[in-house]
Design a protein around this motif. Sequence first.
Motif, PDB file in Angstrom:
ATOM      1  N   VAL A 235      33.037 -35.645  29.367  1.00 42.37           N
ATOM      2  CA  VAL A 235      33.037 -34.185  29.334  1.00 42.37           C
ATOM      3  C   VAL A 235      32.901 -33.725  30.779  1.00 42.37           C
ATOM      4  O   VAL A 235      31.840 -33.878  31.389  1.00 42.37           O
ATOM      5  N   ALA A 236      33.968 -33.180  31.367  1.00 41.86           N
ATOM      6  CA  ALA A 236      33.979 -32.947  32.812  1.00 41.86           C
ATOM      7  C   ALA A 236      34.677 -31.643  33.186  1.00 41.86           C
ATOM      8  O   ALA A 236      35.697 -31.271  32.599  1.00 41.86           O
ATOM      9  N   GLY A 237      34.096 -30.962  34.172  1.00 44.08           N
ATOM     10  CA  GLY A 237      34.772 -29.817  34.771  1.00 44.08           C
ATOM     11  C   GLY A 237      34.912 -28.614  33.869  1.00 44.08           C
ATOM     12  O   GLY A 237      35.786 -27.769  34.096  1.00 44.08           O
ATOM     13  N   ASN A 238      34.051 -28.491  32.854  1.00 40.83           N
ATOM     14  CA  ASN A 238      34.121 -27.359  31.942  1.00 40.83           C
ATOM     15  C   ASN A 238      33.194 -26.234  32.400  1.00 40.83           C
ATOM     16  O   ASN A 238      32.231 -26.463  33.126  1.00 40.83           O
ATOM     17  N   HIS A 239      33.485 -25.022  31.944  1.00 40.07           N
ATOM     18  CA  HIS A 239      32.618 -23.874  32.202  1.00 40.07           C
ATOM     19  C   HIS A 239      32.047 -23.409  30.868  1.00 40.07           C
ATOM     20  O   HIS A 239      32.797 -23.044  29.956  1.00 40.07           O
ATOM     21  N   LEU A 240      30.720 -23.437  30.749  1.00 39.35           N
ATOM     22  CA  LEU A 240      30.048 -23.099  29.497  1.00 39.35           C
ATOM     23  C   LEU A 240      29.047 -21.987  29.775  1.00 39.35           C
ATOM     24  O   LEU A 240      28.118 -22.148  30.579  1.00 39.35           O
ATOM     25  N   THR A 241      29.217 -20.855  29.092  1.00 39.37           N
ATOM     26  CA  THR A 241      28.335 -19.720  29.311  1.00 39.37           C
ATOM     27  C   THR A 241      28.243 -18.869  28.048  1.00 39.37           C
ATOM     28  O   THR A 241      29.195 -18.828  27.242  1.00 39.37           O
ATOM     29  N   GLY A 242      27.102 -18.232  27.859  1.00 41.42           N
ATOM     30  CA  GLY A 242      26.936 -17.310  26.745  1.00 41.42           C
ATOM     31  C   GLY A 242      26.818 -17.942  25.384  1.00 41.42           C
ATOM     32  O   GLY A 242      26.817 -17.236  24.365  1.00 41.42           O
ATOM     33  N   GLU A 265      30.063 -32.691  36.434  1.00 40.70           N
ATOM     34  CA  GLU A 265      30.761 -31.629  37.174  1.00 40.70           C
ATOM     35  C   GLU A 265      31.078 -30.415  36.308  1.00 40.70           C
ATOM     36  O   GLU A 265      32.111 -29.760  36.482  1.00 40.70           O
ATOM     37  N   ASN A 266      30.185 -30.103  35.376  1.00 43.04           N
ATOM     38  CA  ASN A 266      30.348 -28.903  34.559  1.00 43.04           C
ATOM     39  C   ASN A 266      29.508 -27.763  35.123  1.00 43.04           C
ATOM     40  O   ASN A 266      28.453 -27.987  35.735  1.00 43.04           O
ATOM     41  N   ARG A 267      29.945 -26.528  34.907  1.00 45.44           N
ATOM     42  CA  ARG A 267      29.157 -25.333  35.217  1.00 45.44           C
ATOM     43  C   ARG A 267      28.559 -24.822  33.913  1.00 45.44           C
ATOM     44  O   ARG A 267      29.285 -24.449  32.980  1.00 45.44           O
ATOM     45  N   ILE A 268      27.239 -24.790  33.859  1.00 51.40           N
ATOM     46  CA  ILE A 268      26.524 -24.452  32.625  1.00 51.40           C
ATOM     47  C   ILE A 268      25.538 -23.341  32.972  1.00 51.40           C
ATOM     48  O   ILE A 268      24.492 -23.590  33.584  1.00 51.40           O
ATOM     49  N   GLU A 269      25.892 -22.110  32.619  1.00 50.99           N
ATOM     50  CA  GLU A 269      25.152 -20.951  33.105  1.00 50.99           C
ATOM     51  C   GLU A 269      24.874 -19.953  31.982  1.00 50.99           C
ATOM     52  O   GLU A 269      25.754 -19.626  31.183  1.00 50.99           O
ATOM     53  N   ARG A 270      23.626 -19.501  31.912  1.00 48.58           N
ATOM     54  CA  ARG A 270      23.222 -18.383  31.051  1.00 48.58           C
ATOM     55  C   ARG A 270      23.658 -18.574  29.600  1.00 48.58           C
ATOM     56  O   ARG A 270      24.235 -17.690  28.984  1.00 48.58           O
ATOM     57  N   VAL A 303      26.180 -28.294  37.565  1.00 42.36           N
ATOM     58  CA  VAL A 303      25.465 -27.111  38.043  1.00 42.36           C
ATOM     59  C   VAL A 303      24.947 -26.374  36.806  1.00 42.36           C
ATOM     60  O   VAL A 303      25.737 -25.927  35.969  1.00 42.36           O
ATOM     61  N   ILE A 304      23.635 -26.280  36.682  1.00 44.11           N
ATOM     62  CA  ILE A 304      23.006 -25.773  35.457  1.00 44.11           C
ATOM     63  C   ILE A 304      22.017 -24.688  35.852  1.00 44.11           C
ATOM     64  O   ILE A 304      20.961 -24.973  36.434  1.00 44.11           O
ATOM     65  N   ARG A 305      22.354 -23.432  35.548  1.00 45.47           N
ATOM     66  CA  ARG A 305      21.563 -22.304  36.028  1.00 45.47           C
ATOM     67  C   ARG A 305      21.217 -21.323  34.911  1.00 45.47           C
ATOM     68  O   ARG A 305      22.055 -21.031  34.041  1.00 45.47           O
ATOM     69  N   ASP A 306      19.981 -20.819  34.949  1.00 45.71           N
ATOM     70  CA  ASP A 306      19.566 -19.617  34.220  1.00 45.71           C
ATOM     71  C   ASP A 306      19.739 -19.734  32.714  1.00 45.71           C
ATOM     72  O   ASP A 306      20.100 -18.774  32.037  1.00 45.71           O
ATOM     73  N   ASN A 307      19.477 -20.901  32.179  1.00 43.46           N
ATOM     74  CA  ASN A 307      19.428 -21.094  30.730  1.00 43.46           C
ATOM     75  C   ASN A 307      17.965 -20.948  30.305  1.00 43.46           C
ATOM     76  O   ASN A 307      17.116 -21.762  30.693  1.00 43.46           O
TER      77      ASN A 307
END
Length: 371
Positions: A235-242, A265-270, A303-307
Amino acid sequence: MNKCHIAYLACAAALLGTGLGAAPSAAGHKVHLVKPGESIQKAVDNALPGDTVLLAHGTHHGSVDVTTPGLTLRGMGRGTVLVPEAGAGATTLPAPTLPTATAGAARATGSCAAAGNGICVTGTKEHGVDGVTIASLTVTGFAKTGVHALEADRLTVRNVTAVRNGVWGIATERSARGVFRGNTARDNGDAGLFLANTVKEEEGASDTGGTVVERNRLEGNRIGVTIRRLRNLTVAGNHLTGNCAAVFVVGDENKPKAGLVTVRENRIERNNKSCPKTARLDALQGSGIVLTGTEDNLITQNVIRDNVGTSPLSGGIVVFKSFVGTPSERNRISDNLLEGNSPADLVNTDPGEGNTFQGNSCLTSKPAGLC
């Protein structure tokens, strides 16, 4: 307008006015054009391995079963939209429920539509459906799943938008060597992407042979992507938010154990949407990556922010003993950037052995000392 889209339009223009047309491609395979109001199923049934069924721009009604290997079912981009037949199982997204034994088994109930799905790629243990591609379309409003595959080897799903389906956006069972790339799964009742061995039986994790989930956008679902009782995928390079939770890697007491999953290398935010408790799973909110009952995974360079949440599963990266008591073991959590996650950036409530936390950039952990 990009070159690829111009090519699609040129193909469509050549076939307009001919009804359910077919034209030879350069490789000798045919392209079958389906305009809104015409039968997609008829085109699929008439197609041979290697053919393409091309859906014209506009809204198409109904579900379709794909059982021909090597078939491509392709739209002309997001403006090619597949919705249920009027009165035939559209969803208004009730509170999410656990999938039933018939959630994806389209053929067992007679058709993809009868099972509440939009597009079904359906094989059997004896006769898998190999090399199918689903691409460049929107599937929305189905009671169960937008795109569902069973016993599908080398399935490719790319540039598909799966929106507001009752359970899953895109889902597979008993399938291997798949590629899920560039899709958008938004506001589905359970997972945007759901990959599992099976939802009907208790059995050990199956080897996917290197399935890849990459560069997808997963937003507003209960869970962004669920990897359930599987081994050997990325599981790579995905953007997961909301979402309520971004990534779940789930195992249980069956053997072989789930694991050997790389999440990188995923972006996992909020991912702070609030979802209620179900029969098997606690309430969800603020979960980045959750490992439960699984082994030998690599979680790196995310990168895992603000969860932020107050669920037992809340946090940036959470290693959690499964609800049936199976520990997670030998998981490597390394070189991730975590900030602003609560109750902590790193959470380990699992008594399993061999889980390591190294090289992560973070400020808070439970227990202390993991950062």
